[in-house]
Design an enzyme around this catalytic site. Structure first.
Site: not given
Length: 511
Positions: A256-258
Site C-alpha cells: 500500500g505504501d508502494r
C-alpha cells in the site's frame, strides 16, 4: 546529477520494522507451534518512513515530516534514513512504535508490537515544508502526525495524495486522491452509511464505498486498492478497474505504501489521475514480485561476532546483492547446479546467463545435496572449493549454497527475474518453474556445449593409464632423458640438447 522528477514531501507516522526470518520445518515437542531456525534479523523503515524511502528509490528528492523522539528506536530509524531522505521532525510523546515479524520464508507466523508514541505538536519547519511542497503524500498510521499538521495540509496547494488509516482522521477536503484498501474503505463507509453492508473484497462493495467516500470527504477521487486484483478508481460515478499486469505471489507488506508513493510521485510530475493509478498498480505489483519491503531492509550485525556458517555467509551476501540490484531497477539472474569439476560447458552457460541481466548469482548444491543426487562417490570437489572457483569467474557476482535437493528455498529468498538453465533441460519439467513464475520471474534455457560433463571428465580421468612406479629399493629412473649433475648438490638438470618432458614422472600429463 540533478533529478528531473518533482520533489515529494511525505507526511505521516514513521515506524521501525524488524523481520526475524528463518525456516520452519517441524513443530515443537511441547506445543503445536512451529520451530523457526536459521534466523536472520533485519530492520527497515516502516510506515511513512517506508513510503518515503520507496519514493526516493524512484529517483526523486524526498522530505519526510514525521514524529521522532529520544528513544532508541527513533535513533535507529534516523540511522536507517540517513542519506535516503531529508528529515523534518516534530516532537514525539512516548516511544516510537516498532513491529517485529517472525517469518518462515515469506510467511509471517507472529507479529510483536512495541511503543505507543504519538506526535505532540507541529513545528514551524514542518508547516513550511508542507505548505511549500510541490507534491504531497500523507501516509497516516493513526499516530497523530497528520493530525497536528492538518491545518497546514488544508492550506497546501500541491497535488495531495492521502493514504488513510482507520484510527486516523479522514482526509482534508479537496485531496486529489485518497487510497484506502478495500477493508479500510468498508470501515470508513460503514461509519458514514449505517445501511451499508457487503463483502469488503467484492467489486460492487468497493465501488459503492468509493462513491460514498468521494462525496463524504469532498475528494477529487478515491481509489480502493484490491490486492492481486488491482485497484478501483472512482470520481463519484462509474468506477474504473485497473487490473494488475500479472498475478504474483510474495510478501505484500508495504504494498500500500508502494502504491501511494508511486501515485503521489506521478501526480506531482503532472500525470492525470488515471495514468497515476495505473503506474501505481504496476509499481505495487513489481514491488511484491521483487521481494517487498526486504529490498529496503538492513541486516543487523551482532556486537559480538558469531561463529561464521560453513559457507562464510556467502548466501547472505547473495541475498543482499539481489535486493540491491532490484532496488536499483536492475535484473537479477540466477543459475544453479552442482558445478563439480568446473568445465567449459559450465563457463559458457554462466557467461551467457550473466549477459541476460545486471548480476548473476550461482546457486550451488551443498556436499550433502550432491551426495544424495549423484551417489556416494560425489562430490569430487568439496563445496568450499567449488564456491571459491565459481567466485573467481568474472561473470559470477555472488554464490549461494543450498542443502536441499532442489533450490526452491534459496530461490524464494533471491527472487530472481531470470532463472537460467542449460538447454539440456529443454524437455524436463523443472519443479522450481511454478515458483519462479509466481513472482513474475522467467525460466530461461541457454545453449549448452555438447560433450562436456563432469561425469565424462571423471570417467576419463579414472581410465587414464597410471605412470610406472619404481619398486621399493629400485634406483632405476622411469623412462625419460637422463639428468646431469648440477654444480650444486641435489639439483638435476635435463641436457640442453634434448627436449624437456611435458610433465614430471609423478604427474599425469594434461589431456
Amino acid at each position: 546529477m540533478t533529478s528531473t522528477r518533482t520533489p515529494l514531501v511525505v507526511v505521516g507516522d514513521a515506524l521501525l520494522d524488524h523481520d526475524l526470518c528463518g525456516r520452519a520445518e517441524r513443530l515443537a515437542p511441547d506445543a503445536p507451534v512451529p520451530v523457526v531456525h536459521g534466523t536472520r534479523r533485519s530492520s527497515r523503515p516502516g510506515g511513512a518512513a517506508l513510503a518515503a524511502c520507496l519514493a526516493a528509490a524512484d529517483g526523486r528528492p524526498v522530505t519526510l515530516v514525521t514524529a521522532l523522539g529520544d528513544d532508541s528506536a527513533s535513533d535507529t530509524l534516523r540511522g536507517l534514513l540517513a542519506g535516503r531522505v531529508e528529515l523534518v521532525e516534530v516532537p514525539l510523546e512516548g516511544a516510537l512504535s516498532s513491529k517485529t515479524r517472525v517469518m518462515a520464508g515469506d510467511r509471517p507466523l507472529l507479529r510483536l508490537d512495541d511503543g505507543d508514541g504519538r506526535a505532540r505538536a507541529a513545528t514551524g519547519a514542518a508547516e513550511d515544508a508542507v505548505t511549500g511542497a510541490a507534491g504531497l503524500l500523507v501516509a497516516d498510521y493513526g499516530r497523530g502526525t497528520a493530525d497536528v499538521l492538518r491545518d497546514a495540509l488544508g492550506r497546501a496547494t500541491a497535488p495531495l495524495v492521502w493514504d488513510p488509516h482507520v484510527r486516523g482522521l479522514p482526509p482534508v477536503a479537496g485531496v486529489r486522491l485518497a487510497t484506502p484498501s478495500a477493508q479500510e474503505a468498508r470501515a470508513f463507509a460503514r461509519h458514514l452509511d449505517s445501511g451499508g453492508s457487503g463483502d469488503a473484497a467484492g467489486l460492487r462493495t468497493a465501488a459503492r464505498d468509493a462513491r460514498t467516500l468521494v462525496r463524504a470527504w469532498q475528494a477529487q477521487a478515491v481509489v480502493v486498492t484490491l490486492g492481486e486484483r488491482g485497484a478501483l478508481l472512482s470520481h463519484g460515478e462509474t468506477p474504473l478497474l485497473v487490473p494488475t499486469p500479472a498475478a504474483v505471489a510474495g510478501d505484500a507488506c508495504g504494498a500500500g505504501d508502494r502504491f501511494a508513493a508511486a501515485a503521489a510521485g506521478e501526480l506531482a510530475d503532472g500525470a492525470l489521475t488515471e495514468a497515476a493509478v495505473q503506474a501505481a498498480v504496476h509499481a505495487a505489483t513489481r514491488y511484491v514480485a521483487e521481494g517487498g519491503a526486504r529490498a529496503v531492509a538492513t541486516e543487523e550485525r551482532p556486537d559480538t561476532p558469531e561463529p561464521a556458517p560453513a559457507d562464510g555467509d556467502i548466501t547472505g551476501d547473495a541475498v543482499r546483492l539481489a535486493a540491491r540490484v532490484r532496488t536499483a531497477g536492475g535484473t537479477v539472474v540466477a543459475a544453479g547446479g552442482c558445478f563439480d569439476l568446473l568445465h567449459a560447458g559450465h563457463v559458457a552457460l554462466l557467461q551467457a546467463a550473466r549477459r541476460a541481466g545486471d548480476c548473476l548469482i550461482v546457486c550451488v548444491n551443498s556436499d550433502d545435496s550432491v551426495r544424495r543426487r549423484k551417489g556416494a562417490g560425489r562430490p569430487l570437489v568439496p563445496a568450499a572449493d567449488r564456491v571459491r572457483v565459481l567466485r573467481a569467474l568474472e561473470c559470477v557476482d555472488a554464490v549461494a549454497v543450498f542443502d536441499e535437493d532442489t533450490p526452491e528455498r534459496i530461490l524464494g529468498e533471491l527472487r530472481p527475474h531470470i532463472w537460467a538453465k542449460g538447454g539440456d533441460y529443454a524437455r524436463t519439467e523443472l519443479p522450481e518453474q511454478p515458483l519462479v513464475e509466481s513472482w513474475g520471474g522467467q525460466v530461461l534455457l541457454l545453449p549448452y556445449l555438447d560433450g562436456r560433463s563432469t561425469t565424462g571428465l571423471a570417467r576419463r580421468a579414472a581410465l587414464a593409464p597410471t605412470p610406472p612406479q619404481a619398486a621399493p629399493g629400485d634406483s632405476r629412473r622411469p623412462p625419460g632423458p637422463a639428468p646431469t649433475r648440477h654444480a650444486f648438490p641435489g639439483h638435476d638438470v635435463v641436457p640442453a640438447h634434448r627436449p624437456a618432458p611435458l610433465a614430471t614422472p609423478w604427474e599425469e600429463p594434461a589431456r
